[in-house]
Design a protein around this motif. Structure first.
Motif, PDB file in Angstrom:
ATOM      1  N   ARG A  10       8.384   1.536   9.716  1.00  0.00           N
ATOM      2  CA  ARG A  10       8.056   0.171   9.296  1.00  0.00           C
ATOM      3  C   ARG A  10       7.362   0.175   7.936  1.00  0.00           C
ATOM      4  O   ARG A  10       7.561  -0.713   7.111  1.00  0.00           O
ATOM      5  N   GLU A  11       6.540   1.198   7.693  1.00  0.00           N
ATOM      6  CA  GLU A  11       5.792   1.261   6.437  1.00  0.00           C
ATOM      7  C   GLU A  11       6.616   1.817   5.279  1.00  0.00           C
ATOM      8  O   GLU A  11       6.125   1.915   4.158  1.00  0.00           O
ATOM      9  N   ALA A  12       7.868   2.195   5.542  1.00  0.00           N
ATOM     10  CA  ALA A  12       8.695   2.787   4.493  1.00  0.00           C
ATOM     11  C   ALA A  12       8.806   1.856   3.293  1.00  0.00           C
ATOM     12  O   ALA A  12       8.968   0.642   3.445  1.00  0.00           O
ATOM     13  N   MET A  13       8.699   2.426   2.110  1.00  0.00           N
ATOM     14  CA  MET A  13       8.852   1.661   0.873  1.00  0.00           C
ATOM     15  C   MET A  13      10.266   1.917   0.355  1.00  0.00           C
ATOM     16  O   MET A  13      10.576   3.008  -0.127  1.00  0.00           O
ATOM     17  N   ILE A  14      11.123   0.919   0.465  1.00  0.00           N
ATOM     18  CA  ILE A  14      12.544   1.108   0.198  1.00  0.00           C
ATOM     19  C   ILE A  14      12.996   0.222  -0.957  1.00  0.00           C
ATOM     20  O   ILE A  14      12.731  -0.986  -0.969  1.00  0.00           O
ATOM     21  N   LEU A  15      13.676   0.837  -1.907  1.00  0.00           N
ATOM     22  CA  LEU A  15      14.156   0.134  -3.096  1.00  0.00           C
ATOM     23  C   LEU A  15      15.676   0.030  -3.048  1.00  0.00           C
ATOM     24  O   LEU A  15      16.350   0.913  -2.512  1.00  0.00           O
ATOM     25  N   GLY A  16      16.211  -1.044  -3.611  1.00  0.00           N
ATOM     26  CA  GLY A  16      17.649  -1.177  -3.739  1.00  0.00           C
ATOM     27  C   GLY A  16      18.190  -0.148  -4.721  1.00  0.00           C
ATOM     28  O   GLY A  16      17.524   0.224  -5.686  1.00  0.00           O
TER      29      GLY A  16
ATOM     30  N   THR B 154       0.834  -1.197   0.000  1.00  0.00           N
ATOM     31  CA  THR B 154       0.000   0.000   0.000  1.00  0.00           C
ATOM     32  C   THR B 154       0.870   1.249   0.000  1.00  0.00           C
ATOM     33  O   THR B 154       1.739   1.414   0.855  1.00  0.00           O
ATOM     34  N   VAL B 155       0.645   2.102  -0.969  1.00  0.00           N
ATOM     35  CA  VAL B 155       1.404   3.352  -1.077  1.00  0.00           C
ATOM     36  C   VAL B 155       0.889   4.311  -0.013  1.00  0.00           C
ATOM     37  O   VAL B 155      -0.307   4.598   0.064  1.00  0.00           O
ATOM     38  N   MET B 156       1.818   4.815   0.820  1.00  0.00           N
ATOM     39  CA  MET B 156       1.439   5.689   1.923  1.00  0.00           C
ATOM     40  C   MET B 156       1.480   7.154   1.488  1.00  0.00           C
ATOM     41  O   MET B 156       2.201   7.529   0.565  1.00  0.00           O
ATOM     42  N   ALA B 157       0.710   7.974   2.208  1.00  0.00           N
ATOM     43  CA  ALA B 157       0.692   9.407   1.897  1.00  0.00           C
ATOM     44  C   ALA B 157       1.976  10.090   2.329  1.00  0.00           C
ATOM     45  O   ALA B 157       2.346  11.130   1.778  1.00  0.00           O
ATOM     46  N   THR B 158       2.646   9.518   3.312  1.00  0.00           N
ATOM     47  CA  THR B 158       3.924  10.069   3.768  1.00  0.00           C
ATOM     48  C   THR B 158       5.028   9.125   3.341  1.00  0.00           C
ATOM     49  O   THR B 158       5.124   8.013   3.857  1.00  0.00           O
ATOM     50  N   MET B 159       5.847   9.527   2.398  1.00  0.00           N
ATOM     51  CA  MET B 159       6.923   8.669   1.890  1.00  0.00           C
ATOM     52  C   MET B 159       8.145   8.842   2.783  1.00  0.00           C
ATOM     53  O   MET B 159       9.138   9.456   2.431  1.00  0.00           O
ATOM     54  N   THR B 160       8.030   8.281   4.015  1.00  0.00           N
ATOM     55  CA  THR B 160       9.098   8.392   4.986  1.00  0.00           C
ATOM     56  C   THR B 160      10.086   7.251   4.814  1.00  0.00           C
ATOM     57  O   THR B 160       9.792   6.254   4.148  1.00  0.00           O
ATOM     58  N   ALA B 161      11.254   7.390   5.436  1.00  0.00           N
ATOM     59  CA  ALA B 161      12.282   6.357   5.315  1.00  0.00           C
ATOM     60  C   ALA B 161      12.401   5.532   6.584  1.00  0.00           C
ATOM     61  O   ALA B 161      12.432   4.307   6.539  1.00  0.00           O
ATOM     62  N   SER B 162      12.466   6.196   7.731  1.00  0.00           N
ATOM     63  CA  SER B 162      12.735   5.495   8.992  1.00  0.00           C
ATOM     64  C   SER B 162      11.435   5.052   9.651  1.00  0.00           C
ATOM     65  O   SER B 162      11.085   5.502  10.744  1.00  0.00           O
TER      66      SER B 162
END
Length: 538
Positions: free
Chosen positions: A279-285, A269-277
């Protein structure tokens, strides 16, 4: 057929209906960037910035003058208070309920008036919202006159996942109202994956101008450099990656999440807040041992926005909010298509490209340089509660916490605790006065040696708090370890001392819970010894 859109956001819900050939006659949202984005992508639509609650309570003549009649009404009241990710589902629901009732009041005023033309209406929200929408609303419930009853949960109402309707995201939502059931176009064997999304757009730093084919709309093609908000990198700092990985893969009893993202499934699920730190963070290599956040365009494609859709925000954060708060256009298109089928209305055979409003200024993130974020010190009263990493055996874990400190007086107290399971019914906490003799004797000498080596790396409890609040760079020249480093060290020692099988062997102790896995016993004994040492050196 005509459509009115309440809480329209950046226009995702309306976009599916636009693609299906419906006439959007009215839209309203309270947030300026959303209204601007809607206007920029849908010139000619009467979209206003206003409060839906205020509109719902207008006198009849003002209400009818402002809100045109339409055969379809759609709406997605802000869902933050109902989301399980907001304060673990314990956020205040009152404003969310007011917004839903305002929307239902508008539905009722259009549906039950004389010569009504309203035939279909849809409310979209997170699944948890269902329990806060009553089975039926009388006129009095909605502050209106009359003897009607509105039943929101009838018909095709239910939970729907956008991934089955063509959107490359695992986004489950509750839809209720009066509408025909949308038809799935995907199943678990052919859903669009995150890898397909990223491959279709290519490397964000690409400099060529070859055609990009929209993964969601194959007949939409744009030159690479025409695709907005795509050509930049937001790389993550090492401390952000460590925090995100820990929260994703070692968050108590919450399930493990992929780090980085699993590319072979639809996006989470794409979140409204694209945070990094988080649990919901969406992180790509990103290269070798480096990571980044998705671009605004990548997130928009995950949500099934077409690549010619523009997000009129002044910053990356605003643009991500516009994307993450939206209804995926593929989901809304499926709903529009079902209504068109019920009405025997033909829909366009090809994607109708967007004609943007040229009078609205647009900020494009392409070519923008984003510095890697610098770690900041924590507040001097920062709280800490975490367990020996990746060590949960038979639902037991050993935690280090400063929660029992006097944060007002800044008198800090660190404690070791054994926790069992989670939840109000099952969770238990133990603090036995463990003696080394309760540990098998063959480990005693090694444990004493380890403690003698590790004790010089900590000091008193107040100083331990200060070390915790330092950045990694501030801590490097010191001989001290903070709480995360101490827990990491204990975990490494346990793995060196015990085989995986030995870690799970049961040891009997003299206090509750009376028996524990050996690794938990040793971890707790060491952590307790360290806490006692810090308290004893004040």
């Amino acid at each position: 057929m005509r459509v009115a859109d309440f809480f329209c956001g950046g226009g995702g819900f309306s976009e599916g209906f636009r693609q299906a050939g419906f006439e959007i006659v009215f839209a309203v949202d309270k947030w300026g960037p959303a209204v601007k984005t809607y206007k920029g992508n849908k010139p000619g639509v009467n979209v206003i910035q206003d409060d839906v609650i205020r509109i719902s309570e207008l006198p009849d003549d003002e209400f009818e003058a402002l809100v045109p009649d339409s055969e379809v009404i759609i709406g997605s009241p802000p869902c933050q208070s109902f989301s399980h990710s907001n304060k673990s589902g314990n956020a205040d629901k009152s404003i969310g309920i007011q917004l839903i009732e305002a929307y239902l009041r508008i539905i009722a005023r259009k549906k039950f008036k004389q010569k009504s033309v309203l035939k279909y209406w849809i409310l979209e929200n997170v699944p948890a919202v269902k329990q806060y929408i009553k089975e039926e609303y009388s006129a009095a419930d909605l502050g209106l006159e009359g003897d009607f009853v509105l039943r929101p949960h009838d018909g095709a109402s239910g939970k729907y996942n956008a991934k089955y309707f063509g959107a490359p995201t695992n986004r489950e939502r509750y839809l209720c109202g009066e509408f025909p059931e949308p038809i799935r176009v995907k199943n678990d064997n052919n859903v669009t994956t995150l890898k397909q999304v990223l491959d279709s757009l290519g490397n964000p730093l690409r400099t060529d101008n070859n055609l990009i084919t929209d993964i969601n709309y194959p007949d939409l093609k744009l030159e690479a450099q025409q695709v907005t908000d795509q050509h930049y990198i937001y790389e993550l700092a090492e401390f952000e990656c460590k925090t995100a990985k820990r929260l994703k893969q070692d968050k108590g009893y919450m399930g493990k999440m992929s780090f980085p993202e699993n590319l072979n499934k639809p996006a989470r699920t794409v979140m409204a807040t694209m945070t990094a730190s988080a649990r919901e963070a969406m992180i790509l290599g990103y290269g070798e041992n480096s990571y980044r956040l998705p671009t605004v365009r990548e997130a928009a494609c995950m949500m099934s926005f077409p690549i010619d859709y523009w997000f009129y925000g002044e910053s990356k954060g605003i643009k991500h909010t516009l994307v993450g708060n939206a209804v995926p256009p593929k989901m809304s298109y499926a709903l529009a298509k079902a209504i068109a089928k019920a009405e025997q209305i033909p829909i366009p055979n090809h994607y109708p490209q967007i004609k943007h409003d040229k009078d609205i200024g647009f900020v494009d993130l392409n070519g923008r340089k984003f510095a890697v974020r610098a770690e900041k010190p924590r507040r001097d009263v920062a709280k800490f509660k975490y367990h020996i990493p990746y060590l949960i055996i038979d639902a037991y874990r050993v935690e280090l916490t400063n929660y029992h400190s006097d944060f007002t007086q800044k008198i800090f107290k660190w404690d070791a605790e054994i926790h069992y399971s989670q939840g109000k019914e099952k969770a238990k906490k133990y603090t036995p006065a463990l003696k080394i003799k309760e540990i098998p004797e063959k480990y005693h000498e090694s444990i004493r040696d380890y403690l003698s080596r590790i004790k010089p790396t900590v000091t008193d409890m107040d100083s331990f708090q200060k070390v915790y609040c330092m950045t990694s760079e501030q801590r490097k020249p010191t001989p001290w370890e903070g709480p995360y480093e101490l827990l990491d060290s204990i975990r490494e020692y346990i793995d060196m001392l015990l085989t995986p099988k030995e870690q799970t062997e049961v040891v009997v102790i003299g206090e509750e819970p009376f028996s524990l896995p050996l690794a938990i016993v040793i971890g707790y004994y060491i952590l307790t010894a360290m806490v006692d040492f810090m308290g004893g050196s004040k």
